[in-house]
Design a protein around this motif. Structure first.
Motif, PDB file in Angstrom:
ATOM      1  N   ALA A  40     -38.569 -44.447  -5.201  1.00 54.12           N
ATOM      2  CA  ALA A  40     -37.492 -43.595  -5.725  1.00 54.12           C
ATOM      3  C   ALA A  40     -38.042 -42.656  -6.804  1.00 54.12           C
ATOM      4  N   VAL A  41     -38.890 -43.187  -7.686  1.00 59.08           N
ATOM      5  CA  VAL A  41     -39.490 -42.332  -8.722  1.00 59.08           C
ATOM      6  C   VAL A  41     -40.331 -41.247  -8.049  1.00 59.08           C
ATOM      7  N   ALA A  42     -41.092 -41.635  -7.008  1.00 60.32           N
ATOM      8  CA  ALA A  42     -41.947 -40.668  -6.312  1.00 60.32           C
ATOM      9  C   ALA A  42     -41.112 -39.546  -5.685  1.00 60.32           C
ATOM     10  N   LEU A  43     -40.009 -39.930  -5.052  1.00 61.90           N
ATOM     11  CA  LEU A  43     -39.172 -38.924  -4.393  1.00 61.90           C
ATOM     12  C   LEU A  43     -38.520 -37.990  -5.418  1.00 61.90           C
ATOM     13  N   GLU A  44     -38.052 -38.568  -6.504  1.00 57.86           N
ATOM     14  CA  GLU A  44     -37.427 -37.743  -7.555  1.00 57.86           C
ATOM     15  C   GLU A  44     -38.472 -36.815  -8.177  1.00 57.86           C
ATOM     16  N   ALA A  45     -39.710 -37.319  -8.338  1.00 59.49           N
ATOM     17  CA  ALA A  45     -40.770 -36.481  -8.919  1.00 59.49           C
ATOM     18  C   ALA A  45     -41.082 -35.322  -7.986  1.00 59.49           C
ATOM     19  N   LYS A  46     -41.113 -35.633  -6.703  1.00 58.87           N
ATOM     20  CA  LYS A  46     -41.389 -34.577  -5.714  1.00 58.87           C
ATOM     21  C   LYS A  46     -40.265 -33.525  -5.762  1.00 58.87           C
ATOM     22  N   SER A  47     -39.021 -33.987  -5.767  1.00 60.21           N
ATOM     23  CA  SER A  47     -37.886 -33.047  -5.794  1.00 60.21           C
ATOM     24  C   SER A  47     -37.914 -32.186  -7.049  1.00 60.21           C
ATOM     25  N   ALA A  48     -38.419 -32.761  -8.146  1.00 59.98           N
ATOM     26  CA  ALA A  48     -38.464 -31.999  -9.407  1.00 59.98           C
ATOM     27  C   ALA A  48     -39.729 -31.146  -9.496  1.00 59.98           C
ATOM     28  N   GLY A  49     -40.568 -31.203  -8.485  1.00 58.72           N
ATOM     29  CA  GLY A  49     -41.796 -30.403  -8.468  1.00 58.72           C
ATOM     30  C   GLY A  49     -42.866 -30.909  -9.421  1.00 58.72           C
ATOM     31  N   LEU A  50     -42.826 -32.218  -9.729  1.00 59.41           N
ATOM     32  CA  LEU A  50     -43.805 -32.786 -10.667  1.00 59.41           C
ATOM     33  C   LEU A  50     -45.052 -33.277  -9.947  1.00 59.41           C
ATOM     34  N   ALA A  51     -46.200 -33.096 -10.577  1.00 65.80           N
ATOM     35  CA  ALA A  51     -47.434 -33.699 -10.043  1.00 65.80           C
ATOM     36  C   ALA A  51     -47.384 -35.188 -10.386  1.00 65.80           C
ATOM     37  N   PRO A  52     -47.973 -36.051  -9.524  1.00 63.77           N
ATOM     38  CA  PRO A  52     -47.870 -37.494  -9.782  1.00 63.77           C
ATOM     39  C   PRO A  52     -48.591 -37.965 -11.043  1.00 63.77           C
ATOM     40  N   ASP A  53     -49.407 -37.092 -11.656  1.00 62.68           N
ATOM     41  CA  ASP A  53     -50.080 -37.505 -12.900  1.00 62.68           C
ATOM     42  C   ASP A  53     -49.536 -36.741 -14.119  1.00 62.68           C
ATOM     43  N   ASP A  54     -48.373 -36.117 -13.961  1.00 61.47           N
ATOM     44  CA  ASP A  54     -47.753 -35.393 -15.072  1.00 61.47           C
ATOM     45  C   ASP A  54     -46.956 -36.395 -15.920  1.00 61.47           C
ATOM     46  N   ASP A  55     -47.657 -37.050 -16.842  1.00 56.45           N
ATOM     47  CA  ASP A  55     -47.016 -38.133 -17.599  1.00 56.45           C
ATOM     48  C   ASP A  55     -45.805 -37.671 -18.405  1.00 56.45           C
ATOM     49  N   GLY A  56     -45.907 -36.471 -19.005  1.00 56.93           N
ATOM     50  CA  GLY A  56     -44.781 -35.959 -19.789  1.00 56.93           C
ATOM     51  C   GLY A  56     -43.563 -35.747 -18.897  1.00 56.93           C
ATOM     52  N   GLY A  57     -43.792 -35.122 -17.762  1.00 56.52           N
ATOM     53  CA  GLY A  57     -42.700 -34.852 -16.818  1.00 56.52           C
ATOM     54  C   GLY A  57     -42.119 -36.151 -16.273  1.00 56.52           C
ATOM     55  N   LEU A  58     -42.998 -37.112 -15.977  1.00 54.31           N
ATOM     56  CA  LEU A  58     -42.522 -38.393 -15.427  1.00 54.31           C
ATOM     57  C   LEU A  58     -41.693 -39.149 -16.466  1.00 54.31           C
ATOM     58  N   LYS A  59     -42.119 -39.071 -17.705  1.00 50.73           N
ATOM     59  CA  LYS A  59     -41.381 -39.772 -18.766  1.00 50.73           C
ATOM     60  C   LYS A  59     -39.966 -39.211 -18.874  1.00 50.73           C
ATOM     61  N   GLU A  60     -39.901 -37.900 -18.855  1.00 52.51           N
ATOM     62  CA  GLU A  60     -38.598 -37.242 -18.965  1.00 52.51           C
ATOM     63  C   GLU A  60     -37.734 -37.590 -17.739  1.00 52.51           C
ATOM     64  N   LEU A  61     -38.367 -37.577 -16.576  1.00 51.24           N
ATOM     65  CA  LEU A  61     -37.661 -37.907 -15.328  1.00 51.24           C
ATOM     66  C   LEU A  61     -37.109 -39.341 -15.377  1.00 51.24           C
ATOM     67  N   CYS A  62     -37.971 -40.289 -15.744  1.00 49.36           N
ATOM     68  CA  CYS A  62     -37.533 -41.695 -15.794  1.00 49.36           C
ATOM     69  C   CYS A  62     -36.396 -41.864 -16.800  1.00 49.36           C
ATOM     70  N   GLY A  63     -36.476 -41.093 -17.892  1.00 48.95           N
ATOM     71  CA  GLY A  63     -35.449 -41.190 -18.927  1.00 48.95           C
ATOM     72  C   GLY A  63     -34.064 -40.826 -18.424  1.00 48.95           C
ATOM     73  N   ARG A  64     -34.010 -39.979 -17.405  1.00 51.09           N
ATOM     74  CA  ARG A  64     -32.666 -39.604 -16.920  1.00 51.09           C
ATOM     75  C   ARG A  64     -32.356 -40.204 -15.545  1.00 51.09           C
ATOM     76  N   MET A  65     -33.232 -41.089 -15.050  1.00 47.77           N
ATOM     77  CA  MET A  65     -32.950 -41.730 -13.751  1.00 47.77           C
ATOM     78  C   MET A  65     -32.187 -43.032 -13.947  1.00 47.77           C
ATOM     79  N   ARG A  66     -31.148 -43.243 -13.164  1.00 46.67           N
ATOM     80  CA  ARG A  66     -30.434 -44.524 -13.170  1.00 46.67           C
ATOM     81  C   ARG A  66     -30.542 -45.093 -11.759  1.00 46.67           C
ATOM     82  N   VAL A  67     -31.419 -46.079 -11.579  1.00 47.71           N
ATOM     83  CA  VAL A  67     -31.583 -46.638 -10.232  1.00 47.71           C
ATOM     84  C   VAL A  67     -30.832 -47.963 -10.126  1.00 47.71           C
TER      85      VAL A  67
END
Ligand code: DC
Length: 220
Positions: A40-67
C-alpha cells in the motif's frame, strides 16, 4: 486456551499466504498480511510520484496515510484513506516497489506501530518477513516457511498467471531481486527468528503444512 500471537515469516512463494489464511481460519483467528501494508505504501508512493528512496517524501506520505483492513463481502480488504487498494497492489511492479520502500527506515517505523497495534489483543496470524524477529519478538509460536527456489518460482508463476502476463523467466528474475533486497537490507532483513520452527514446504501439500503447524500450536 488464551488467544495466541502466531507469526509466519518467509520468502515470496514459500506458501505463506495460503497457509496463514488456512491456519487463521482453523483457529478462528484474524489473519494479517503485513506485505499488503508495504504494498500500500509502495502504491501510494507511486501515485504521488515519489522515488522509493525519497525518505522525506515517504515520511510525509506515511504521515497522512491511514491504512486499515476491513471485512468486505469479498473477504478481507485493505483500505488506505478510505480507498480500497486490495487488488491494485498485486502487480509485479508494486511487488518490486514494495520491496524497495520496505528497506527505508521511515516506512518500517510507520508500519511497526500499526502492526503492533493490530496485535495487541492476540488471536492473530501475522504473515511477513520480520514478524518473529522484530515486530513480535515475544510471539507465542513462530514459523519460518521456506521452499526451494525452483518450487517458489513455479508457485509464484501459477499464482500470478491470471492477473499478469509475466513469463516464468521474468517471475524468476523479479523473485531473485526481491529475495536479495529483502534479505540483505540493513533493517529487519528476512531471516528466521532464533526460536522459529522452520518448515520446508517444497515437498509438502498445503494441508500437510497446516497440520504440522497446528500440532505446534496445540502444544504452545
Ligand atoms: O509478502 P509480500 O510479497 O506481499 O511483501 C511485499 C514486500 O514487502 C516484500 O518484498 C518485502 C516487504 N515486506 C517486509 O519488508 N516486511 C514484511 N513484514 C512484509 C513484507
Amino acid at each position: 486456551m488464551k488467544p495466541l500471537t502466531i507469526t509466519i515469516d518467509g520468502p515470496a512463494g514459500s506458501g505463506k499466504t495460503t497457509v496463514s489464511k488456512l491456519l487463521a481460519d482453523r483457529l478462528g483467528y484474524r489473519y494479517i498480511d503485513t506485505g499488503a501494508l508495504y504494498r500500500a505504501v509502495a502504491l501510494e508512493a507511486k501515485s504521488a510520484g515519489l522515488a522509493p528512496d525519497d525518505d522525506g517524501g515517504l515520511k510525509e506520505l506515511c504521515g497522512r496515510m491511514r491504512v486499515q483492513f476491513v471485512q468486505g463481502s469479498h473477504g478481507l480488504r485493505l483500505l488506505s484513506n478510505g480507498t480500497d487498494l486490495t487488488d491494485s497492489i498485486r502487480t509485479p511492479e508494486i511487488s518490486l516497489l514494495a520491496s524497495a520502500v520496505s528497506a527505508r527506515p521511515v516506512v518500517r517505523q510507520y508500519l511497526l506501530d500499526i502492526q503492533r497495534d493490530m496485535g495487541r489483543q492476540g488471536g492473530a496470524v501475522f504473515e511477513g518477513r520480520d514478524m518473529g524477529t522484530v515486530v513480535f519478538p515475544d510471539a507465542d509460536v513462530k514459523f519460518f516457511l521456506d521452499a526451494s527456489a525452483k518450487v517458489r518460482v513455479l508457485r509464484r508463476y501459477d499464482e500470478m498467471a491470471s492477473t499478469s502476463s509475466q513469463s516464468c523467466a521474468e517471475v524468476e528474475r523479479d523473485m531473485k531481486l526481491r529475495d536479495k533486497n529483502d534479505s540483505t537490507r540493513e533493517l529487519a532483513p528476512l531471516m528466521p527468528a532464533r526460536d522459529a520452527i522452520r518448515i520446508d514446504s517444497s515437498d509438502l501439500t498445503i494441508d500437510q503444512v497446516v497440520q504440522l503447524m497446528l500440532r505446534h500450536v496445540d502444544v504452545a
